[in-house]
Design an enzyme around this catalytic site. Sequence first.
Site, PDB file in Angstrom:
ATOM      1  N   ARG A 150     -13.637   8.194   2.997  1.00 36.89           N
ATOM      2  CA  ARG A 150     -12.357   7.878   2.351  1.00 36.89           C
ATOM      3  C   ARG A 150     -11.405   7.183   3.318  1.00 36.89           C
ATOM      4  NH1 ARG A 150      -7.671  11.895   0.510  1.00 36.89           N
ATOM      5  NH2 ARG A 150      -6.592  10.562  -0.995  1.00 36.89           N
ATOM      6  N   HIS A 204      -9.513   3.668   2.625  1.00 36.07           N
ATOM      7  CA  HIS A 204      -8.052   3.552   2.642  1.00 36.07           C
ATOM      8  C   HIS A 204      -7.582   2.575   3.714  1.00 36.07           C
ATOM      9  CE1 HIS A 204      -6.367   6.934   0.001  1.00 36.07           C
ATOM     10  NE2 HIS A 204      -7.660   6.827  -0.286  1.00 36.07           N
ATOM     11  N   ASN A 237      -1.899   8.357   0.992  1.00 31.66           N
ATOM     12  CA  ASN A 237      -2.618   8.666   2.229  1.00 31.66           C
ATOM     13  C   ASN A 237      -2.316  10.047   2.796  1.00 31.66           C
ATOM     14  OD1 ASN A 237      -3.952   6.201   2.350  1.00 31.66           O
ATOM     15  ND2 ASN A 237      -2.293   5.208   3.477  1.00 31.66           N
ATOM     16  N   HIS A 297     -17.454   9.444  -4.713  1.00 29.01           N
ATOM     17  CA  HIS A 297     -16.902  10.626  -5.366  1.00 29.01           C
ATOM     18  C   HIS A 297     -17.971  11.687  -5.627  1.00 29.01           C
ATOM     19  CE1 HIS A 297     -13.085   8.434  -7.070  1.00 29.01           C
ATOM     20  NE2 HIS A 297     -13.099   8.531  -5.754  1.00 29.01           N
TER      21      HIS A 297
END
Length: 305
Positions: free
Chosen positions: A44, A48, A73, A171
């Site tokens: 992740r 990001h 974040n 996910h």
Amino acid sequence: MSHGALQVGFYRGKCGFADVEAIVGGVVSAQFFTDPSLLASLIRLHFHDCFVNGCDGSILLDGPDSEKTASPNQSVRGYEIIDQAKDAVEKICPGVVSCADLIAIAARDAVFLSGGGIYRVQTGRRDGLVSSADIANVTLPGPSITVPQAIAAFADKGLTAVDMVLLLGAHSVGVAHCSFLSERIHNFKGSDQFTVNTLRSRCPINAIENTVNLDQNPFSPLVLDNSYYQNILLRRGVLQIDQELGMNRFTRPIIANLANSVDFPARFGAAMVRLGAVGVLTGTQGEIRSSCRVVNKAVKKDKSG
């Protein structure tokens, strides 16, 4: 910005006989044995970082208005692992390895340790000098984004709809905080009763810090596999965007294909490579930070007094 300057094995021979990727792998592997859940956080973190101003390590910079302070974040983790990797490579090879590359290498190792296969990571990135919470708020797609909006957001980064569906396969590991599911709790469009009951029991009122497994397969919540897509077909997508992918006429065939595929690991790895090439700084652009948390001018100022 040049994407073509990235290459596999960029650091080979640049640190003597030291293997930079193996050093980072040792740090990530040690974390795997103490807290496997952080592997999803590293994947992740890479996403990001790349989605805001490109894969330039800007999410790592500290500051009162830096990217990491932006709302999307604030639940991102894994910074301390990148710090450990940076310390390890600086001891052997100071001033050579970028923080942006450390994120990409650590994400690759996290994918492998999560059972998602191995892919050859490209390196050669340089570190960015700017980190702004305003930029992050504008460009990071949220969990309640629509499918057309998500496709547009990924296209803006040069990624296809197939890339988007593949990358959302991350996910299949990790968790979502109930705070990200507030809209979902009141709108279970397309979901089966099992998912509705699970989310409501895990996310009662005033329990926003509770978490829910993003993969509702109880046998592989920490394994990066294609069960994410199988769950979507069973109407068990946790985030609204997950379930919407299975209902959209354009993305549902992609979901169905991946749910029944045996080559998901290879395809996911290829998508991660394409993600890792978004907006990179190379050559003489940016810098190689001494500390991943501050730009070099700040480091020199601190050392001088």
